[in-house]
Write a protein that holds these residues in place. Structure first.
Motif, mmCIF file in Angstrom:
data_model
loop_
_atom_site.group_PDB
_atom_site.id
_atom_site.type_symbol
_atom_site.label_atom_id
_atom_site.label_comp_id
_atom_site.label_asym_id
_atom_site.label_seq_id
_atom_site.Cartn_x
_atom_site.Cartn_y
_atom_site.Cartn_z
ATOM 1 N N SER A 348 0.832 -1.209 0.000
ATOM 2 C CA SER A 348 0.000 0.000 0.000
ATOM 3 C C SER A 348 0.865 1.256 0.000
ATOM 4 O O SER A 348 0.609 2.211 -0.754
ATOM 5 C CB SER A 348 -0.919 -0.021 1.227
ATOM 6 N N ALA A 349 1.901 1.258 0.842
ATOM 7 C CA ALA A 349 2.786 2.420 0.922
ATOM 8 C C ALA A 349 3.518 2.636 -0.390
ATOM 9 O O ALA A 349 3.643 3.775 -0.869
ATOM 10 C CB ALA A 349 3.788 2.227 2.065
ATOM 11 N N PHE A 350 3.991 1.547 -1.016
ATOM 12 C CA PHE A 350 4.719 1.690 -2.274
ATOM 13 C C PHE A 350 3.814 2.216 -3.377
ATOM 14 O O PHE A 350 4.238 3.067 -4.187
ATOM 15 C CB PHE A 350 5.325 0.346 -2.697
ATOM 16 N N HIS A 351 2.572 1.713 -3.424
ATOM 17 C CA HIS A 351 1.635 2.177 -4.464
ATOM 18 C C HIS A 351 1.412 3.686 -4.357
ATOM 19 O O HIS A 351 1.435 4.407 -5.369
ATOM 20 C CB HIS A 351 0.300 1.438 -4.311
ATOM 21 N N THR A 352 1.248 4.155 -3.120
ATOM 22 C CA THR A 352 1.017 5.596 -2.907
ATOM 23 C C THR A 352 2.262 6.406 -3.243
ATOM 24 O O THR A 352 2.199 7.433 -3.943
ATOM 25 C CB THR A 352 0.608 5.843 -1.443
ATOM 26 N N ILE A 353 3.399 5.942 -2.741
ATOM 27 C CA ILE A 353 4.646 6.683 -2.957
ATOM 28 C C ILE A 353 5.051 6.669 -4.421
ATOM 29 O O ILE A 353 5.593 7.660 -4.945
ATOM 30 C CB ILE A 353 5.762 6.103 -2.063
ATOM 31 N N GLU A 354 4.782 5.551 -5.122
ATOM 32 C CA GLU A 354 5.118 5.489 -6.553
ATOM 33 C C GLU A 354 4.331 6.538 -7.338
ATOM 34 O O GLU A 354 4.870 7.201 -8.242
ATOM 35 C CB GLU A 354 4.826 4.093 -7.086
ATOM 36 N N GLN A 355 3.047 6.712 -6.981
ATOM 37 C CA GLN A 355 2.230 7.728 -7.649
ATOM 38 C C GLN A 355 2.754 9.132 -7.334
ATOM 39 O O GLN A 355 2.834 9.999 -8.236
ATOM 40 C CB GLN A 355 0.771 7.603 -7.184
ATOM 41 N N LYS A 356 3.127 9.354 -6.064
ATOM 42 C CA LYS A 356 3.659 10.662 -5.679
ATOM 43 C C LYS A 356 5.004 10.928 -6.353
ATOM 44 O O LYS A 356 5.298 12.054 -6.770
ATOM 45 C CB LYS A 356 3.825 10.743 -4.153
ATOM 46 N N TYR A 357 5.817 9.861 -6.457
ATOM 47 C CA TYR A 357 7.120 10.014 -7.093
ATOM 48 C C TYR A 357 6.967 10.357 -8.575
ATOM 49 O O TYR A 357 7.671 11.217 -9.107
ATOM 50 C CB TYR A 357 7.936 8.722 -6.922
ATOM 51 N N THR A 358 6.018 9.676 -9.215
ATOM 52 C CA THR A 358 5.759 9.953 -10.631
ATOM 53 C C THR A 358 5.266 11.388 -10.826
ATOM 54 O O THR A 358 5.601 12.058 -11.809
ATOM 55 C CB THR A 358 4.713 8.960 -11.183
ATOM 56 N N ALA A 359 4.509 11.865 -9.829
ATOM 57 C CA ALA A 359 3.984 13.235 -9.903
ATOM 58 C C ALA A 359 5.006 14.258 -9.416
ATOM 59 O O ALA A 359 4.747 15.468 -9.474
ATOM 60 C CB ALA A 359 2.702 13.348 -9.084
ATOM 61 N N GLY A 360 6.163 13.784 -8.926
ATOM 62 C CA GLY A 360 7.215 14.700 -8.481
ATOM 63 C C GLY A 360 7.002 15.254 -7.096
ATOM 64 O O GLY A 360 7.645 16.243 -6.716
ATOM 65 N N ILE A 361 6.104 14.616 -6.293
ATOM 66 C CA ILE A 361 5.828 15.118 -4.950
ATOM 67 C C ILE A 361 6.892 14.667 -3.958
ATOM 68 O O ILE A 361 7.246 15.401 -3.022
ATOM 69 C CB ILE A 361 4.429 14.661 -4.488
ATOM 70 N N VAL A 362 7.423 13.434 -4.137
ATOM 71 C CA VAL A 362 8.484 12.922 -3.255
ATOM 72 C C VAL A 362 9.722 12.653 -4.097
ATOM 73 O O VAL A 362 9.645 12.469 -5.323
ATOM 74 C CB VAL A 362 8.047 11.638 -2.515
ATOM 75 N N ASP A 363 10.875 12.607 -3.447
ATOM 76 C CA ASP A 363 12.110 12.379 -4.193
ATOM 77 C C ASP A 363 12.404 10.876 -4.329
ATOM 78 O O ASP A 363 11.708 10.022 -3.769
ATOM 79 C CB ASP A 363 13.281 13.109 -3.532
ATOM 80 N N ASN A 364 13.479 10.583 -5.052
ATOM 81 C CA ASN A 364 13.794 9.173 -5.327
ATOM 82 C C ASN A 364 14.279 8.407 -4.082
ATOM 83 O O ASN A 364 14.238 7.185 -4.049
ATOM 84 C CB ASN A 364 14.812 9.055 -6.451
ATOM 85 N N VAL A 365 14.750 9.128 -3.077
ATOM 86 C CA VAL A 365 15.167 8.442 -1.838
ATOM 87 C C VAL A 365 13.960 7.785 -1.183
ATOM 88 O O VAL A 365 14.014 6.622 -0.757
ATOM 89 C CB VAL A 365 15.837 9.437 -0.868
ATOM 90 N N VAL A 366 12.876 8.523 -1.085
ATOM 91 C CA VAL A 366 11.634 7.986 -0.500
ATOM 92 C C VAL A 366 11.113 6.836 -1.353
ATOM 93 O O VAL A 366 10.670 5.798 -0.837
ATOM 94 C CB VAL A 366 10.565 9.093 -0.384
ATOM 95 N N TYR A 367 11.166 7.005 -2.673
ATOM 96 C CA TYR A 367 10.688 5.962 -3.591
ATOM 97 C C TYR A 367 11.512 4.678 -3.427
ATOM 98 O O TYR A 367 10.948 3.577 -3.332
ATOM 99 C CB TYR A 367 10.782 6.464 -5.033
ATOM 100 N N LEU A 368 12.834 4.800 -3.389
ATOM 101 C CA LEU A 368 13.695 3.625 -3.277
ATOM 102 C C LEU A 368 13.504 2.916 -1.940
ATOM 103 O O LEU A 368 13.503 1.686 -1.879
ATOM 104 C CB LEU A 368 15.157 4.028 -3.463
ATOM 105 N N ASP A 369 13.321 3.693 -0.880
ATOM 106 C CA ASP A 369 13.074 3.085 0.429
ATOM 107 C C ASP A 369 11.782 2.281 0.409
ATOM 108 O O ASP A 369 11.710 1.169 0.967
ATOM 109 C CB ASP A 369 12.996 4.164 1.506
ATOM 110 N N ALA A 370 10.765 2.818 -0.227
ATOM 111 C CA ALA A 370 9.474 2.126 -0.302
ATOM 112 C C ALA A 370 9.577 0.871 -1.156
ATOM 113 O O ALA A 370 8.983 -0.167 -0.844
ATOM 114 C CB ALA A 370 8.407 3.064 -0.876
ATOM 115 N N LEU A 371 10.342 0.951 -2.239
ATOM 116 C CA LEU A 371 10.519 -0.211 -3.122
ATOM 117 C C LEU A 371 11.272 -1.331 -2.404
ATOM 118 O O LEU A 371 10.894 -2.508 -2.488
ATOM 119 C CB LEU A 371 11.274 0.205 -4.381
ATOM 120 N N VAL A 372 12.334 -0.965 -1.695
ATOM 121 C CA VAL A 372 13.105 -1.966 -0.945
ATOM 122 C C VAL A 372 12.239 -2.594 0.140
ATOM 123 O O VAL A 372 12.274 -3.817 0.360
ATOM 124 C CB VAL A 372 14.359 -1.306 -0.313
#
Length: 409
Positions: A348-372
């Motif tokens: 659930s967290a990754f799905h939300t963060i991936e959308q925010k990352y794609t929209a440029g709301i969060v940076d890649n550090v947050v995205y990578l942490d969620a993916l890991v």
């Protein structure tokens, strides 16, 4: 769709289930074959000792020539004979040795079963560990796809001067690290599959899903390794009994029938009898041996005491592992619930963060942490499921059961 399913048919056909692997290994593993041959040799030794109860029959012949003839004897004597012998009483030696060989045979039989049981346990652990690693590999492959998409997207942004080199490098590093980890997992899978192939006795490529049946509390029986020790101890005790027979009288009866022919005879060197039957009853008893037999008996008694201590330890060890195995099942059931909850949250967290990352709301550090976090949670959940199956296998093994009888494929 039908065409795709048709292409997958050979994959399912060639996949190996845990139960079939164990059954194949029991028939083709060289260690099992070795124990079977030792068992067969013990059977022959037992048969040999049982044959000692039967009379012995010997035949022979001789030729005697006297260059200086003795008065009253022919110069040449030809003889053939047959002799039947029977031990009337041996102080219980034969009986004790038969019991010893019977105990050795029983011990060897349980050695075969113990080798099969240990092999089954090892195959089971390798099987589910491979399943866990393959699940981990799938999780990393899924992560790799996501990383590849984002890396291509970030490179495009970088080319358009909409992203920094640092943004690209972070994703590239994560992408390359994931490749490294995937290759490491592949090597672990290959190593375990080769080890499994050696144990089973054939090449293992694909594994099919297998699970243990939860029958609750299994009947507790002594494991085969403990039974083998018990009969080894009995064998030593019977050997000690056979040594006692040396102090008793030994009675043997022999009947020898001989035929004779003669040559080089004259009046002073006549022929003898044509045939002769001789019956011999002999008695033998040991009076003194400087404590040789007594010391031998004491040495065997010490061996028996050693086996008794070993047997006591192994019995307690089985009980301890059996108790621990039941707790292992309970703990792994709790771990599954925890891992399942963590996986739902991570997805659930990754799905939300991936959308925010794609929209440029969060940076890649947050995205990578969620993916890991999602990748690790997925791998942890699948591993917890397989660890539960391993726990069931260990439990049934230390309950003294054949684990293959509890496998559902």
């Amino acid at each position: 769709m039908l065409k795709f399913l048709f292409l997958l048919i050979p994959v399912f056909i060639n996949a190996e289930g845990l139960k079939s692997l164990i059954e194949f290994a029991h028939q083709n593993n060289q260690l099992v074959d070795s124990k079977q041959l030792l068992k067969a040799s013990k059977q022959k030794e037992l048969d040999a000792k049982k044959s000692d109860y039967y009379p012995t029959v010997d035949v022979g012949a001789y030729y005697q020539n006297l260059n200086e003839r003795t008065t009253g004897l022919a110069g040449d004597i030809y003889s053939g004979y047959a002799k039947i012998g029977l031990d009337i009483y041996d102080g219980g030696k034969k009986s004790a040795l038969v019991k010893q060989k019977e105990a050795e045979y029983k011990a060897s039989s349980y050695d075969v079963d113990d080798t099969k049981s240990a092999l089954s346990l090892q195959i089971m652990q390798d099987f589910f560990n491979i399943m866990s690693l393959e699940s981990s590999l799938v999780s990393k492959e899924e992560a790799q796809k996501s990383l590849k998409v984002q890396l291509e997207r970030m490179n495009a942004f970088y080319d358009a001067s909409l992203a920094t080199k640092d943004d690209v490098d972070r994703l590239q590093a994560a992408y390359d690290t994931n490749i490294y980890e995937m290759e490491s997992v592949k090597l672990e899978i290959l190593t375990l599959k080769l080890d499994l192939s050696l144990k089973v006795g054939k090449e293992i490529k694909l594994l099919s899903a297998s699970k243990f049946i939860d029958k609750g509390e299994a009947d507790f029986e002594v494991i085969d390794s403990v039974k083998s020790l018990e009969y080894s101890k009995r064998s030593i005790e019977n050997l000690s009994d056979s040594i006692d027979s040396a102090y008793y009288p030994q009675f043997r009866l022999e009947d020898t029938y001989s035929l004779y022919d003669y040559g080089n005879t004259d009046m002073t060197h006549p022929k003898g009898v044509d045939n002769q039957n001789k019956i011999l009853l002999s008695v033998n008893m040991r009076l003194f041996d400087n404590a040789s037999i007594s010391n031998t008996k004491q040495a065997i008694a010490i061996q028996s005491q050693s086996l008794a201590k070993h047997l006591e330890y192994k019995t307690k060890e089985q009980e301890m592992f059996h108790t621990l195995a039941k707790e292992r099942i309970k703990i792994n059931e709790v771990k599954i619930k925890s891992a399942e909850s963590a996986l739902k949250s991570a997805k659930s967290a990754f799905h939300t963060i991936e959308q925010k990352y794609t929209a440029g709301i969060v940076d890649n550090v947050v995205y990578l942490d969620a993916l890991v976090a999602k990748t690790n949670a997925s791998s942890l959940y699948e591993t917890s499921l397989n660890d539960l199956q391993i726990a069931y296998g260990i439990y049934y093994h230390y309950a003294g059961q054949n684990i293959e009888e509890f496998i559902n494929e």
